[in-house]
Design a protein around this motif. Structure first.
Motif, mmCIF file in Angstrom:
data_model
loop_
_atom_site.group_PDB
_atom_site.id
_atom_site.type_symbol
_atom_site.label_atom_id
_atom_site.label_comp_id
_atom_site.label_asym_id
_atom_site.label_seq_id
_atom_site.Cartn_x
_atom_site.Cartn_y
_atom_site.Cartn_z
ATOM 1 N N LEU A 49 49.988 41.111 35.379
ATOM 2 C CA LEU A 49 48.727 41.735 34.928
ATOM 3 C C LEU A 49 48.704 41.942 33.421
ATOM 4 C CD1 LEU A 49 48.202 44.370 37.790
ATOM 5 C CD2 LEU A 49 47.194 42.082 37.583
ATOM 6 N N HIS A 50 49.899 42.024 32.799
ATOM 7 C CA HIS A 50 49.978 42.240 31.346
ATOM 8 C C HIS A 50 50.239 40.945 30.578
ATOM 9 C CE1 HIS A 50 50.036 46.579 32.002
ATOM 10 N NE2 HIS A 50 50.981 46.404 32.906
ATOM 11 N N TYR A 51 50.422 39.835 31.326
ATOM 12 C CA TYR A 51 50.827 38.581 30.682
ATOM 13 C C TYR A 51 49.827 38.127 29.613
ATOM 14 C CZ TYR A 51 52.003 33.652 30.054
ATOM 15 O OH TYR A 51 52.323 32.436 29.502
ATOM 16 N N SER A 52 48.542 38.127 29.955
ATOM 17 C CA SER A 52 47.529 37.602 29.026
ATOM 18 C C SER A 52 47.403 38.436 27.760
ATOM 19 C CB SER A 52 46.163 37.503 29.723
ATOM 20 O OG SER A 52 45.765 38.772 30.194
ATOM 21 N N THR A 53 47.759 39.728 27.830
ATOM 22 C CA THR A 53 47.689 40.569 26.626
ATOM 23 C C THR A 53 48.990 40.520 25.822
ATOM 24 O OG1 THR A 53 48.373 42.492 27.945
ATOM 25 C CG2 THR A 53 46.008 42.168 27.617
ATOM 26 N N LYS A 54 50.108 40.239 26.506
ATOM 27 C CA LYS A 54 51.406 40.178 25.810
ATOM 28 C C LYS A 54 51.643 38.809 25.169
ATOM 29 C CE LYS A 54 53.262 44.275 26.753
ATOM 30 N NZ LYS A 54 53.676 45.225 25.691
ATOM 31 N N PRO A 113 46.555 38.424 48.209
ATOM 32 C CA PRO A 113 45.394 37.531 48.323
ATOM 33 C C PRO A 113 45.760 36.084 48.000
ATOM 34 C CG PRO A 113 44.840 39.494 47.074
ATOM 35 C CD PRO A 113 46.312 39.560 47.307
ATOM 36 N N GLU A 114 45.054 35.135 48.620
ATOM 37 C CA GLU A 114 45.402 33.713 48.531
ATOM 38 C C GLU A 114 45.443 33.199 47.091
ATOM 39 O OE1 GLU A 114 46.638 30.091 49.654
ATOM 40 O OE2 GLU A 114 46.411 31.821 50.989
ATOM 41 N N ASN A 115 44.422 33.578 46.284
ATOM 42 C CA ASN A 115 44.374 33.066 44.906
ATOM 43 C C ASN A 115 45.550 33.579 44.069
ATOM 44 O OD1 ASN A 115 43.357 35.685 44.911
ATOM 45 N ND2 ASN A 115 42.009 35.310 43.156
ATOM 46 N N GLN A 116 45.924 34.859 44.287
ATOM 47 C CA GLN A 116 47.048 35.442 43.559
ATOM 48 C C GLN A 116 48.363 34.820 44.042
ATOM 49 O OE1 GLN A 116 46.963 39.731 43.521
ATOM 50 N NE2 GLN A 116 48.947 39.875 42.526
ATOM 51 N N ASN A 117 48.428 34.557 45.320
ATOM 52 C CA ASN A 117 49.604 33.940 45.934
ATOM 53 C C ASN A 117 49.873 32.561 45.322
ATOM 54 O OD1 ASN A 117 51.566 32.943 47.594
ATOM 55 N ND2 ASN A 117 50.424 33.148 49.498
ATOM 56 N N SER A 118 48.820 31.726 45.187
ATOM 57 C CA SER A 118 48.982 30.380 44.642
ATOM 58 C C SER A 118 49.402 30.421 43.169
ATOM 59 C CB SER A 118 47.684 29.583 44.790
ATOM 60 O OG SER A 118 46.632 30.199 44.081
ATOM 61 N N GLN A 119 48.857 31.407 42.430
ATOM 62 C CA GLN A 119 49.239 31.548 41.026
ATOM 63 C C GLN A 119 50.717 31.925 40.905
ATOM 64 O OE1 GLN A 119 47.607 30.711 38.380
ATOM 65 N NE2 GLN A 119 49.138 31.443 36.932
ATOM 66 N N MET A 120 51.174 32.839 41.792
ATOM 67 C CA MET A 120 52.565 33.250 41.772
ATOM 68 C C MET A 120 53.487 32.068 42.082
ATOM 69 S SD MET A 120 52.433 37.001 43.573
ATOM 70 C CE MET A 120 53.948 36.658 44.437
ATOM 71 N N LYS A 121 53.081 31.221 43.042
ATOM 72 C CA LYS A 121 53.888 30.042 43.380
ATOM 73 C C LYS A 121 54.014 29.102 42.173
ATOM 74 C CE LYS A 121 53.050 29.726 48.385
ATOM 75 N NZ LYS A 121 52.345 28.972 49.449
ATOM 76 N N LYS A 122 52.897 28.948 41.457
ATOM 77 C CA LYS A 122 52.870 28.079 40.284
ATOM 78 C C LYS A 122 53.802 28.618 39.187
ATOM 79 C CE LYS A 122 49.344 25.837 37.427
ATOM 80 N NZ LYS A 122 47.926 25.855 37.062
ATOM 81 N N GLU A 123 53.732 29.943 38.947
ATOM 82 C CA GLU A 123 54.576 30.570 37.924
ATOM 83 C C GLU A 123 56.056 30.458 38.297
ATOM 84 O OE1 GLU A 123 53.319 31.239 35.270
ATOM 85 O OE2 GLU A 123 51.350 32.158 35.424
ATOM 86 N N LYS A 124 56.365 30.640 39.602
ATOM 87 C CA LYS A 124 57.752 30.558 40.061
ATOM 88 C C LYS A 124 58.296 29.143 39.886
ATOM 89 C CE LYS A 124 58.736 32.246 44.120
ATOM 90 N NZ LYS A 124 58.479 32.608 45.531
ATOM 91 N N LYS A 125 57.454 28.157 40.171
ATOM 92 C CA LYS A 125 57.879 26.764 40.022
ATOM 93 C C LYS A 125 58.180 26.458 38.548
ATOM 94 C CE LYS A 125 56.560 22.020 41.094
ATOM 95 N NZ LYS A 125 55.479 21.109 41.501
ATOM 96 N N ALA A 126 57.323 26.955 37.660
ATOM 97 C CA ALA A 126 57.540 26.760 36.221
ATOM 98 C C ALA A 126 58.833 27.435 35.781
ATOM 99 C CB ALA A 126 56.356 27.308 35.430
ATOM 100 N N ALA A 127 59.067 28.659 36.284
ATOM 101 C CA ALA A 127 60.283 29.396 35.931
ATOM 102 C C ALA A 127 61.525 28.655 36.418
ATOM 103 C CB ALA A 127 60.242 30.804 36.526
ATOM 104 N N LYS A 128 61.437 28.085 37.620
ATOM 105 C CA LYS A 128 62.574 27.347 38.184
ATOM 106 C C LYS A 128 62.895 26.122 37.323
ATOM 107 C CE LYS A 128 64.154 25.141 42.464
ATOM 108 N NZ LYS A 128 63.779 24.718 43.829
#
Length: 331
Positions: A129-134, A227-242
């Motif tokens: 939630l703070h990513y876009s401001t940080k 929620p589905e949209n938040q879930n897909s975003q989290m999967k995308k971020e995790k894949k990038a982190a991996k």
């Protein structure tokens, strides 16, 4: 000051004990690695710079890291190749210092970039939630300024002041007489370089990625309540982190032996064989060769962008808005 160089062959190159076949094989192998390093990283630079879909804080950090790898392949590896194959430095003592300064700067710059990417992934996954401001564009610019200016000031300052060699007995004679572009770090600067330029940022990165994967596990357990949209975003971020965690792991694997040898060498009375140190340095260089291959393997968008580049489609300006992500990746 006149030095007795009889022990070093009066500064001339020693007779090369490698056969023509071995030298040819070395030139072909290293030239291939240099080609992949230059053009693989150039493809990454063009992809992120050209395609608007790739303009994000994380990708700008990756872009800058690819520039570091490109510069290493373009300006450092060719001269090091000739020195390694011919067992001689043909380019003079001033260029030896310039070459080593850039070499040192780029390796430290790489690890600082990896630290910055780890910080970016930390906010994206642990505090979404703070990513876009940080992680704003201005924050990324400040990180990039730090990543380039500190290693550059350190590398050129230490090498050109010759502070790294203070107290090393016979170093002046070695520099005046040797034909191998010798650079030896004393205990103080060897320890400073390795702790500040490698081991401390490595520890910070490992700590950050440990936290990221701990939070990712917690997210995985709570995945059904999100929620589905938040879930897909989290999967995308995790894949990038991996993927970026793999890039970090490979960097540490490639450069650890070289930095560890720099740290130990002054305490072992500089007894590390030059051929071993040369091999460990090349092991570090090859990290820059493998990075675009890792991106190509884990990032389908990079493979798609590379295809557009090779087909010459980037010369059509409207391709800047091309969609590089499949439906599966977008989810």
């Amino acid at each position: 000051v006149a030095f007795d160089c009889s022990e070093f062959g009066n500064g001339s190159c020693p007779e090369n004990d490698k056969s023509l076949g071995i030298r040819t094989a070395m030139y072909l192998f290293i030239s291939g690695a240099i080609f992949i390093t230059i053009f693989g990283n150039l493809a990454m630079i063009i992809s992120i710079s050209y395609f608007k879909q790739l303009h994000s804080p994380t990708n700008f950090l990756i872009l800058s890291m690819a520039i570091t790898d490109f510069l290493l392949g373009f300006s450092i590896m060719p001269y090091s190749m000739i020195r390694s194959v011919e067992n001689c430095w043909y380019f003079g003592i001033l260029f030896c210092k310039i070459h080593y300064s850039f070499d040192l700067m780029l390796s430290i710059t790489s690890i600082f970039h990896l630290c910055s990417v780890a910080i970016d992934r930390f906010y994206a996954i642990c505090y979404p939630l703070h990513y876009s401001t940080k992680m704003t564009i201005s924050a990324v610019k400040r990180l990039l300024l730090f990543c380039w200016s500190i290693p550059g000031t350190f590398a050129f300052g230490v090498v050109f002041s010759e502070a790294y060699a203070d107290g090393i007995e016979g170093y002046d004679v070695l520099v005046a007489c040797s034909s191998s572009c010798p650079v030896m770090f004393n205990k103080l600067w060897g320890t400073t370089l390795c702790m500040a330029g490698f081991f401390t940022p490595s520890s910070v990165m490992i700590g950050i990625y440990g936290k990221i994967f701990a939070v990712s596990k917690k997210h995985a357990r709570a995945i059904n309540t999100i929620p589905e949209n938040q879930n897909s975003q989290m999967k995308k971020e995790k894949k990038a982190a991996k993927t970026l965690g793999i890039v970090m792991g490979f960097f540490l694997f490639c450069w650890f032996p070289c930095f560890f040898t720099i740290l130990l060498d002054p305490y072992l009375n500089f007894s590390t064989p030059s051929v071993l140190f040369d091999a460990l340095t090349w092991f570090g260089y090859f990290n820059s060769t493998f990075n675009p291959l890792i991106y190509g393997f884990f990032y389908p968008w990079f493979r798609k962008a590379l295809k557009y580049i090779l087909l010459g489609k980037i010369f059509n300006s409207h391709f800047q808005n091309a969609n590089l992500f499949t439906q599966k990746e977008s989810e």
